[in-house]
Design an enzyme around this catalytic site. Structure first.
Site, PDB file in Angstrom:
ATOM      1  N   SER A 230      -3.847   0.234   0.412  1.00  0.00           N
ATOM      2  CA  SER A 230      -3.697   1.086   1.591  1.00  0.00           C
ATOM      3  C   SER A 230      -2.669   2.199   1.421  1.00  0.00           C
ATOM      4  O   SER A 230      -2.797   3.254   2.043  1.00  0.00           O
ATOM      5  CB  SER A 230      -3.333   0.236   2.809  1.00  0.00           C
ATOM      6  OG  SER A 230      -2.150  -0.504   2.565  1.00  0.00           O
TER       7      SER A 230
ATOM      8  N   ASP B 203       4.522   0.067  11.399  1.00  0.00           N
ATOM      9  CA  ASP B 203       4.339  -1.243  10.762  1.00  0.00           C
ATOM     10  C   ASP B 203       5.368  -1.513   9.665  1.00  0.00           C
ATOM     11  O   ASP B 203       5.459  -2.609   9.149  1.00  0.00           O
ATOM     12  CB  ASP B 203       2.921  -1.400  10.210  1.00  0.00           C
ATOM     13  CG  ASP B 203       2.590  -0.441   9.073  1.00  0.00           C
ATOM     14  OD1 ASP B 203       3.468   0.297   8.591  1.00  0.00           O
ATOM     15  OD2 ASP B 203       1.419  -0.442   8.651  1.00  0.00           O
TER      16      ASP B 203
ATOM     17  N   HIS C 226       3.564   1.107   5.673  1.00  0.00           N
ATOM     18  CA  HIS C 226       2.846   2.295   5.219  1.00  0.00           C
ATOM     19  C   HIS C 226       3.628   3.573   5.489  1.00  0.00           C
ATOM     20  O   HIS C 226       4.156   3.751   6.588  1.00  0.00           O
ATOM     21  CB  HIS C 226       1.483   2.370   5.921  1.00  0.00           C
ATOM     22  CG  HIS C 226       0.629   1.196   5.615  1.00  0.00           C
ATOM     23  ND1 HIS C 226       0.581   0.091   6.436  1.00  0.00           N
ATOM     24  CD2 HIS C 226      -0.186   0.940   4.564  1.00  0.00           C
ATOM     25  CE1 HIS C 226      -0.247  -0.800   5.907  1.00  0.00           C
ATOM     26  NE2 HIS C 226      -0.725  -0.317   4.774  1.00  0.00           N
TER      27      HIS C 226
ATOM     28  N   GLY D 242      -6.076  -3.121   1.868  1.00  0.00           N
ATOM     29  CA  GLY D 242      -6.155  -4.574   1.827  1.00  0.00           C
ATOM     30  C   GLY D 242      -6.399  -5.154   0.453  1.00  0.00           C
ATOM     31  O   GLY D 242      -6.338  -6.370   0.274  1.00  0.00           O
TER      32      GLY D 242
ATOM     33  N   ASN E 181      -0.218  -6.141  -1.706  1.00  0.00           N
ATOM     34  CA  ASN E 181      -0.858  -7.142  -0.851  1.00  0.00           C
ATOM     35  C   ASN E 181      -0.759  -8.531  -1.452  1.00  0.00           C
ATOM     36  O   ASN E 181      -0.705  -9.521  -0.724  1.00  0.00           O
ATOM     37  CB  ASN E 181      -2.318  -6.757  -0.574  1.00  0.00           C
ATOM     38  CG  ASN E 181      -2.401  -5.563   0.350  1.00  0.00           C
ATOM     39  OD1 ASN E 181      -1.700  -5.489   1.351  1.00  0.00           O
ATOM     40  ND2 ASN E 181      -3.243  -4.609   0.003  1.00  0.00           N
TER      41      ASN E 181
END
Length: 178
Positions: A5, A152, A155, A42, A71
């Site tokens: 991502s 978040d 990112h 993801g 991830n």
């Protein structure tokens, strides 16, 4: 570009992501590379590995930037699994004749000093083993600046993506040919 991502510009317009900015910079500076962004939000190193053969066959690149593993760490996957998948990606890429740039990922401090150190060492070991160029920390100067991160805290914002490009560019330009 094989990533997750961060490289897929999650949460922002893809034209503001570092991979799109890289394409613009290459064109501005007279490089005739076409950047293909095969990043999927993801993705773990294993899912990236699962997509690698098709991507190499479809795009037949001369170079690959690998920015996977975040991830894996966020999900607490075994470090050995991450290292094995990244190792196979690098090995397959080199066997296909590609120049490889590996982008290292760091995890948030709440994962603990020991796990974080072991995780970071994977990228160092692989770069040394395969003699590939390493960007030690793709989010250097970004992840620790809340103003450059989305809500978040994982990112980068569009402004943060510009710094990600600079982190990559420093090492990538050593590999480019006009």
């Amino acid at each position: 570009m094989l990533g997750d991502s961060i490289s897929a510009a999650w949460g922002i317009n893809t034209t503001e992501g570092w991979v799109s900015l890289l394409q613009a910079r290459l064109a501005e500076q007279g490089y005739r590379y076409q950047v293909v962004n095969a990043s999927v939000s993801g993705d773990t190193s294993r899912t990236g590995l699962n997509r690698l053969d098709d991507a190499l066959q479809k795009h037949q690149p001369a170079m690959i930037i690998i920015a996977l593993g975040g991830n894996d760490g966020l999900r607490g996957l075994p470090i050995s699994e991450t290292e094995s998948s990244l190792s196979t990606i690098i090995d397959k890429s080199q066997q296909a004749g590609l120049t490889v740039l590996l982008a290292g990922v760091r995890l948030p401090p709440n994962y603990g000093a020991y796990y974080n150190a072991q995780f970071a060492e994977v990228f160092q070991r692989l770069a040394k083993k395969y003699k590939v160029t390493l960007v030690t920390k793709i989010l250097d100067g970004v992840a620790d600046n809340p103003a450059l991160m989305q809500a978040d805290r994982i990112h980068p914002t569009a402004e943060g993506q510009q710094l990600v490009l600079e982190n990559i560019w420093v090492r990538l330009q050593e590999l480019l040919k006009k």
